[in-house]
Design an enzyme around this catalytic site. Structure first.
Site, PDB file in Angstrom:
ATOM      1  N   ASP A  57      -4.569  -1.365   9.711  1.00  0.00           N
ATOM      2  CA  ASP A  57      -5.621  -2.037   8.953  1.00  0.00           C
ATOM      3  C   ASP A  57      -5.210  -3.457   8.577  1.00  0.00           C
ATOM      4  O   ASP A  57      -5.968  -4.414   8.727  1.00  0.00           O
ATOM      5  CB  ASP A  57      -5.949  -1.246   7.681  1.00  0.00           C
ATOM      6  CG  ASP A  57      -6.312   0.196   7.986  1.00  0.00           C
ATOM      7  OD1 ASP A  57      -6.648   0.491   9.141  1.00  0.00           O
ATOM      8  OD2 ASP A  57      -6.250   1.028   7.057  1.00  0.00           O
ATOM      9  N   GLU A 103       0.827  -1.208   0.000  1.00  0.00           N
ATOM     10  CA  GLU A 103       0.000   0.000   0.000  1.00  0.00           C
ATOM     11  C   GLU A 103       0.869   1.269   0.000  1.00  0.00           C
ATOM     12  O   GLU A 103       0.594   2.215  -0.722  1.00  0.00           O
ATOM     13  CB  GLU A 103      -0.905  -0.024   1.238  1.00  0.00           C
ATOM     14  CG  GLU A 103      -1.880   1.095   1.252  1.00  0.00           C
ATOM     15  CD  GLU A 103      -3.288   0.644   1.633  1.00  0.00           C
ATOM     16  OE1 GLU A 103      -3.549  -0.570   1.750  1.00  0.00           O
ATOM     17  OE2 GLU A 103      -4.125   1.522   1.811  1.00  0.00           O
TER      18      GLU A 103
END
Ligand code: GLA
Length: 385
Positions: free
Chosen positions: A175, A163
C-alpha cells in the site's frame, strides 16, 4: 468549506491554528490490480494509485510538538516526543501520524514539531488504503518541513514501519509503495523482496476501457485477526518447506511442496504461489499492450482468494459474479479481504450498465447498496504548492 479536498485542508488549518500553512502535500488511495497477500511473502504485486487523495496542510511548530486536526474528528490531537516514542500511546486515526513521527525518529531523523490539518477524499474502511494515504502525505510534509535527508525510495519502508510497529497492523509494503511510487497512466510492478519497481503502462482510456471499483460495503468483521492469521500460516508454511519465503517456491515445484502440507496450509500456499505467477503473466500481457486479455487472470485470482485463501465474503463474491455476468472482462476483490472493494475491467461505455447490474444483484440478495466509481491510475505522493 468548499468541496475541494485541498481547500478543505487549508480551511481546516486556518480555522484550527490561525495563519497560513507553509505548504500542502497530497497522497492518494490505491487499488491493487492483482497480487493479493503476496507482498509479505516477498512476492509480486501490481497496484495503482487512485485519483482520490488525502491532503495535509502543514507548518512548523516551534514548541517541538505535533498537533493534528482531521475533518473526521472535530478535536485536534496533540502529542510530544514522549508519546511519539512509545508505540500505542496515540491511537485512532492520529496513530498513523504519530507512527510516522516515531518511524522517522527511530531512523535517526530530527523531526520538526508541526501543525497539520488533514482532509481526505479516500473513504475510510473501504480497503482503499486511507491509512497509507495519511502516512505518505504526512511523511512528505515532515520530510520537507524538516529538510530531512530521506529520498522517496525509502519512504514506503518507513511508512510500513509506522503501521507495523506503532499502529500494530502486520501489513506488507504494497500500500505504501503504491501511494508513494504510483505514476499516472501506469500500474506499479513491485518486487516486494528487492523493492525494485517497473512502471507498467496501463492506459485504459486509450483502449476504451475502465476499471470499475465497487465498494462492497461489507463490514470488515474480524479483518485484523484473519489477516494476521493468514500471514502466520504463510510464514509457518515457508519454514516447513525450508524456504525463506513462499516467493521461493517455484510453480514447477508446487505439487511436490504441497504434498508435504496439511490441507488448509496447502490451499494457502497454492494461492500465494499461483498468485505470484498471475502477477508475472499480467505484467507480460500489459507489456504487450493486451489489456483486455488480463481479464481471466483477474477472475482466476478471485477464485483463488475465495476457495484457497478464504478471504472473501458473500457481498464480495456477489459483486464479482454480477460484474462478470454483465460483461466485465475480469473481476476480483482487491486488498486485504473480508470486505472492502471489488474491481472489474470493463469497456468504458459499459461501466454504468455493469454498476447497475451489481446494484441490482445486491438488492436481490438484500444487501445494502454498493458504492461504484470508475477510476484511472493516478500519481503518487507529492507537494501541491
Ligand atoms: C492489505 C495490506 C497489504 C497487503 C494486502 C493484501 O492491503 O496492507 O500489505 O498485504 O492487504 O494483498
Amino acid at each position: 468549506m468548499g468541496n475541494d479536498v485541498a481547500a478543505r485542508a487549508t480551511a481546516g488549518f486556518r480555522q484550527r491554528y490561525g495563519g497560513e500553512p507553509a505548504g500542502r502535500w497530497a497522497a492518494p488511495g490505491r487499488v491493487n490490480l492483482i497480487g493479493e497477500h503476496t507482498d509479505y511473502n516477498d512476492g509480486f504485486v501490481l497496484p495503482f494509485a487512485l485519483p482520490l487523495r488525502t491532503v495535509v496542510a502543514a507548518a512548523v511548530a516551534d514548541d517541538g510538538r505535533w498537533s493534528v486536526w482531521s475533518e473526521l474528528d472535530d478535536e485536534p490531537v496533540e502529542f510530544g516526543p514522549a508519546e511519539a516514542d512509545e508505540p500505542g500511546r496515540v491511537d485512532g486515526w492520529a496513530a498513523y501520524v504519530a507512527g510516522v513521527v516515531w518511524a522517522l525518529r527511530a531512523a535517526g531523523h530530527t523531526v520538526p514539531g508541526a501543525r497539520l490539518a488533514i482532509a481526505s477524499d479516500v473513504p475510510v474502511g473501504s480497503g482503499l488504503s486511507s491509512s497509507a494515504a495519511i502516512e505518505a502525505a504526512v511523511l512528505a510534509a515532515l520530510v520537507e518541513l524538516g529538510s530531512l535527508d530521506l529520498p522517496a525510495e525509502r519512504w514506503p519502508r518507513l511508512a510500513q514501519r509506522a503501521e507495523n510497529d506503532y499502529v500494530g497492523a502486520p501489513t506488507g509494503i504494497m500500500d505504501q509503495s503504491a501511494v508513494i511510487r504510483g505514476r499516472s497512466g501506469h500500474a506499479l510492478f513491485l518486487d516486494c523482496r528487492t523493492e525494485a519497481v517497473e512502471q507498467i503502462p496501463f492506459d485504459l482510456g486509450a483502449a476504451g476501457l475502465a476499471v470499475l471499483v465497487i465498494d462492497s460495503r461489507a463490514p470488515h468483521r474480524h479483518a485484523d485477526g484473519e489477516y494476521a492469521a493468514r500471514r502466520k500460516s504463510c510464514e509457518r508454511a515457508a519454514k516447513a518447506l525450508g524456504v525463506a519465503a513462499l516467493r521461493d517456491v517455484a510453480t514447477g515445484d508446487l505439487d511436490a511442496a504441497l504434498a508435504r502440507l496439511d490441507d488448509e496450509t496447502r490451499r494457502r500456499v497454492r494461492h500465494v504461489v499461483t498468485e505470484d505467477q498471475r502477477v508475472l503473466d499480467t505484467v507480460e500481457l500489459l507489456r504487450a499492450g493486451r489489456i483486455r486479455d488480463i481479464g481471466p487472470l483477474l477472475t482466476a485470482s478471485h477464485a483463488s482468494m475465495r476457495d484457497d485463501f478464504e478471504i472473501t465474503v458473500p457481498e464480495i463474491d456477489t459483486a464479482v459474479e454480477a460484474a462478470l455476468a454483465a460483461g466485465a472482462y475480469g473481476a476480483r476483490m482487491t486488498g486485504g479481504g473480508f470486505g472492502g472493494c471489488v474491481l472489474a475491467l470493463v469497456d468504458a461505455d459499459a461501466a454504468d450498465a455493469v454498476a447497475a447490474a451489481v446494484t441490482a444483484a445486491y438488492a436481490d440478495r438484500g444487501f445494502a447498496a454498493p458504492g461504484t466509481l470508475t477510476v484511472l491510475p493516478a500519481g503518487g505522493a507529492t507537494r501541491l504548492d
